[in-house]
Design a protein around this motif. Structure first.
Motif, mmCIF file in Angstrom:
data_model
loop_
_atom_site.group_PDB
_atom_site.id
_atom_site.type_symbol
_atom_site.label_atom_id
_atom_site.label_comp_id
_atom_site.label_asym_id
_atom_site.label_seq_id
_atom_site.Cartn_x
_atom_site.Cartn_y
_atom_site.Cartn_z
ATOM 1 N N GLY A 89 0.785 -1.225 0.000
ATOM 2 C CA GLY A 89 0.000 0.000 0.000
ATOM 3 C C GLY A 89 0.813 1.268 0.000
ATOM 4 N N ASP A 90 0.508 2.145 0.985
ATOM 5 C CA ASP A 90 1.144 3.449 1.039
ATOM 6 C C ASP A 90 2.624 3.370 1.390
ATOM 7 N N THR A 91 3.027 2.343 2.111
ATOM 8 C CA THR A 91 4.464 2.157 2.379
ATOM 9 C C THR A 91 5.204 1.920 1.068
ATOM 10 N N ALA A 92 4.617 1.078 0.198
ATOM 11 C CA ALA A 92 5.217 0.829 -1.114
ATOM 12 C C ALA A 92 5.286 2.114 -1.935
ATOM 13 N N ARG A 93 4.182 2.918 -1.841
ATOM 14 C CA ARG A 93 4.156 4.176 -2.596
ATOM 15 C C ARG A 93 5.253 5.139 -2.113
ATOM 16 N N LEU A 94 5.396 5.263 -0.802
ATOM 17 C CA LEU A 94 6.427 6.151 -0.255
ATOM 18 C C LEU A 94 7.833 5.700 -0.659
ATOM 19 N N VAL B 244 8.169 -3.712 -5.093
ATOM 20 C CA VAL B 244 7.005 -4.496 -5.505
ATOM 21 C C VAL B 244 5.924 -4.326 -4.443
ATOM 22 N N ASP B 245 4.732 -3.912 -4.880
ATOM 23 C CA ASP B 245 3.595 -3.689 -3.967
ATOM 24 C C ASP B 245 2.816 -4.991 -3.803
ATOM 25 N N ILE B 246 2.615 -5.400 -2.538
ATOM 26 C CA ILE B 246 1.839 -6.618 -2.279
ATOM 27 C C ILE B 246 0.409 -6.434 -2.776
ATOM 28 N N GLY B 247 -0.120 -5.233 -2.548
ATOM 29 C CA GLY B 247 -1.458 -4.940 -3.041
ATOM 30 C C GLY B 247 -2.557 -5.506 -2.148
ATOM 31 N N ILE B 248 -3.771 -5.115 -2.452
ATOM 32 C CA ILE B 248 -4.949 -5.601 -1.725
ATOM 33 C C ILE B 248 -6.055 -5.856 -2.742
ATOM 34 N N THR B 249 -6.750 -6.947 -2.620
ATOM 35 C CA THR B 249 -7.755 -7.312 -3.622
ATOM 36 C C THR B 249 -9.102 -6.690 -3.276
ATOM 37 N N ASP B 250 -9.943 -6.550 -4.307
ATOM 38 C CA ASP B 250 -11.309 -6.066 -4.087
ATOM 39 C C ASP B 250 -12.061 -6.989 -3.133
ATOM 40 N N ASP B 251 -11.821 -8.277 -3.285
ATOM 41 C CA ASP B 251 -12.524 -9.241 -2.443
ATOM 42 C C ASP B 251 -12.167 -9.052 -0.977
ATOM 43 N N SER B 252 -10.916 -8.763 -0.692
ATOM 44 C CA SER B 252 -10.508 -8.598 0.703
ATOM 45 C C SER B 252 -11.115 -7.340 1.303
ATOM 46 N N LEU C 114 -1.194 -13.478 -1.693
ATOM 47 C CA LEU C 114 -0.726 -12.162 -2.156
ATOM 48 C C LEU C 114 0.769 -11.966 -1.895
ATOM 49 N N VAL C 115 1.222 -12.408 -0.729
ATOM 50 C CA VAL C 115 2.648 -12.308 -0.403
ATOM 51 C C VAL C 115 3.470 -13.175 -1.359
ATOM 52 N N GLU C 116 2.977 -14.379 -1.633
ATOM 53 C CA GLU C 116 3.676 -15.287 -2.546
ATOM 54 C C GLU C 116 3.740 -14.691 -3.950
ATOM 55 N N LYS C 117 2.627 -14.127 -4.392
ATOM 56 C CA LYS C 117 2.579 -13.515 -5.727
ATOM 57 C C LYS C 117 3.561 -12.354 -5.821
ATOM 58 N N ALA C 118 3.627 -11.535 -4.767
ATOM 59 C CA ALA C 118 4.547 -10.404 -4.758
ATOM 60 C C ALA C 118 6.000 -10.890 -4.805
ATOM 61 N N TYR C 119 6.291 -11.970 -4.056
ATOM 62 C CA TYR C 119 7.655 -12.514 -4.038
ATOM 63 C C TYR C 119 8.046 -13.046 -5.414
ATOM 64 N N ASN C 120 7.133 -13.774 -6.071
ATOM 65 C CA ASN C 120 7.431 -14.319 -7.403
ATOM 66 C C ASN C 120 7.684 -13.201 -8.405
#
Length: 639
Positions: free
Chosen positions: A59-64, A75-83, A177-183
């Protein structure tokens, strides 16, 4: 290769990261730290670029992190609409009210993302946008004052909410999400490693090439220079960074650089003096989309280019164009030998031409090679030419080369001559007396002007060659008979070395025979030696072929001797079978030759030759001696 660092805002994401790390083959590639917002940026600034490749944040940490000008990709982990939907539904559930009052606290990125859900929300929702991590607590306190019952936010929001007595739902970051960000970070890391290797290769090439390289932008200002350029200029590259080209090369040379840039054409082979040394400068424009974007300037030491040229010439034609012998390889201890070897050593360091005179087999080429290897030309080529083996019509093309189409049958592309091959070295002209008069004229011009012209060409090529010539005839007499040019003779005979015949090198025959036998013993796997009377016999025999004949005879001894020692009888038998074909008793001839010699007179020999009409074979047969012995008598009596 560095690591991937996960900057987790709290324990929840940290645990997801640790769970992922346990599944990795290379666990050391993932480092996990708890850090959030500005604290994460501060921590990232202290990381070593050699040890860290990529950062993972949310999120905002990634943006900063992305906005902070750090040398690491993020790489931003991100957050899904579903979550997000799941968080809102859970907040409604734990509120316990039919119309719950929900507050969402976060930075700009997260708040903007949530706004898209307003149309479908049933509950009353108020957004609290924090400007930085430091005022998140202020936003939580404001939400409480507004009457919010349940907050939605990250780990830090929930901690402050709990302290304020509010219920809180943490925005979820799943393991997937963490795994996807790592890959994604891993793919990026592989790309970075490929680019890093390419950059290292280019940097290595850039700084290890022998040429100095300087790049200039379209404004004529220096952008980069390699280590070689820095060394030549005796300055650190940064000193000239951004400086105009005129400061480095001066007005005159800079005009040539501007001309190459403006016209988009290379300008090569310009000589320039830097730090009292001469360099060859090349200017190559940089073209991007048909537009000039600067130039690359390279310059090479003229001295190094000449050395390289010599090395290349030597390498291309190494076979047969090197000197293998030194003075240590020439064996002998007689007074005549010592005088000759000392004189040759005196000649070696000089640059003057040398004329070596000696009978066939006296070692003229060995002396020539030894002179070359004791001179300052030892690292240059040694080109040996037998002038007697080259047809008269080819002598010029062989010595001086020819261009494409110079004559019928000429090699396509032309051919380099032997003088060009010998550049910065020595050319050995054996049997110089056999060179025709036309070739002599061309050779004289080369010696005088130090340059050659290929057959069929109008271009001259400078050469730096020392000439060592050799002959086994009376060259001075050939000059008097107008068969050899006088001016060339005096050019060649600046230094004259006369090699003694083997018969004048008293005591050297036995020494050389021992040396040759030792050499052939190694080749044949034997251990043949000369007996005392065998060595004495070798000293008494006639070696008209000099050292070459003696060496060949020693090879025969080693090959056929049935015993460990070659004695007098064995030596005489093999000498006779090797060099005489008359049916005579060799020992009797050898032992009685002194007595026969006393009976032979000049008048008797003259009568004998008249009797046989000059046929020396018949005359020798009647005398009972070999043709060689007869020749010896005739020579002694001046017949």
């Amino acid at each position: 290769m560095g690591r991937i660092v996960l900057l987790a805002p709290g324990e929840h994401i940290k645990k997801q990261g640790e769970k992922l790390r346990e599944t990795l083959e290379n666990k050391d590639n993932l480092e996990i730290r708890i850090s959030h917002m500005e604290a994460a940026v501060w921590q990232a600034r202290g990381m070593d670029k050699k040890q860290v490749d990529i950062l993972i944040a949310r999120g905002d940490t990634a943006r900063l992190l992305k906005e902070s000008g750090l040398p690491f990709p993020v790489v931003d982990i991100g957050i899904t609409d579903d979550s997000i939907v799941q968080c809102i539904m859970k907040a409604e559930e734990i509120s316990g009210a039919e119309e719950p009052f929900i507050g969402i606290v976060g930075m700009e990125t997260f708040i903007e993302r949530v706004k898209s859900f307003f149309k479908i929300l049933r509950s009353k929702v108020t957004l609290y946008e924090a400007q930085s991590g430091s005022n998140i607590q202020e936003m939580v306190n404001k939400a409480k004052r507004d009457g919010v019952k349940v907050l939605i936010g990250g780990d830090l929001v929930c901690r402050y909410a709990k302290a304020a007595g509010l219920k809180c739902v943490m925005t979820g970051t799943t393991y997937e999400l963490v795994e996807k960000a790592y890959n994604s970070a891993l793919d990026l890391q592989h790309s970075i490693e490929i680019e890093r290797k390419k950059a290292e290769e280019m940097n290595t090439i850039f700084n290890t090439v022998t040429d100095a390289i300087i790049s200039l932008n379209e404004e004529g200002r220096i952008t980069t220079m390699n280590k070689r350029a820095e060394n030549i200029l005796d300055k650190a590259g940064i000193t000239y960074q951004g400086q105009p080209v005129e400061r480095l090369f001066g007005e005159e040379k800079s005009k040539l650089i501007w001309e190459a840039m403006e016209k988009g054409r290379s300008n090569n082979g310009i000589t320039v003096d830097i730090q009292e040394k001469t360099y060859a400068m090349n200017i190559v424009p940089i073209r991007v989309d048909s537009k000039n974007k600067g130039v690359i300037v390279t310059f090479s030491s003229v001295y190094e280019l000449q050395k390289m040229e010599t090395k290349i010439r030597k390498g291309m034609y190494l076979k047969g164009n090197t000197a293998d012998y030194t003075f240590a390889d020439i064996k002998g201890r007689s007074e005549a030998f010592n005088h000759t070897i000392n004189l040759a050593k005196t000649f070696a360091p000089l640059q003057s031409s040398v004329l070596i005179i000696g009978q066939t087999g006296t070692g003229k080429e060995m002396f020539a090679q030894s002179i070359h290897n004791s001179s300052d030309r030892r690292d240059g080529p040694f080109v040996a030419v037998n002038c007697g083996s080259i047809p008269d019509n080819l002598i010029e093309s062989e010595l001086f080369g020819y261009v494409d189409g110079a004559f019928t049958g000429a090699k396509k592309g032309g051919k380099m001559g032997l003088f060009e091959l010998a550049h910065n070295g020595t050319i050995f002209l054996d049997e110089i007396s056999e060179m025709n008069l036309q070739g002599q004229v061309r050779l004289l011009r080369v010696i005088q002007e130090q340059q050659i012209r290929r057959v069929g060409s109008d271009m001259v090529i400078p050469v730096n060659v020392r000439i060592i010539a050799a002959c086994n005839t009376n060259l001075k007499q050939m000059v008097e008979e107008h068969r050899f040019r006088k001016d060339l003779y005096y050019r060649l005979s600046v230094l004259v070395l006369q090699l003694p015949e083997l018969k004048k090198r008293q005591g050297d025959v036995g020494l050389l025979a021992d040396f040759f036998l030792e050499d052939y013993n190694k080749k044949f796997g034997k251990n043949i030696k000369l007996s005392q009377d065998g060595r004495e016999a070798m000293e008494q025999l006639e070696w008209d072929g000099n050292i070459r004949q003696l060496r060949n005879f020693c090879e025969r001894i080693c090959a056929v001797c049935p015993k460990a020692e070659a004695d007098k009888q064995f030596i005489y038998d093999n000498y006779k079978s090797s060099y005489f074909f008359e049916q005579l008793d060799f020992y009797q001839e050898k032992e009685e030759s002194i007595g026969k010699k006393k009976e032979i007179t000049r008048e008797g020999l003259e009568e004998l030759l008249k009797k046989h009409k000059g046929n020396k074979s018949k005359a020798a047969s009647e005398l009972g001696v070999s043709r060689t012995t007869l020749w010896k008598y005739l020579k002694e009596m001046n017949l």
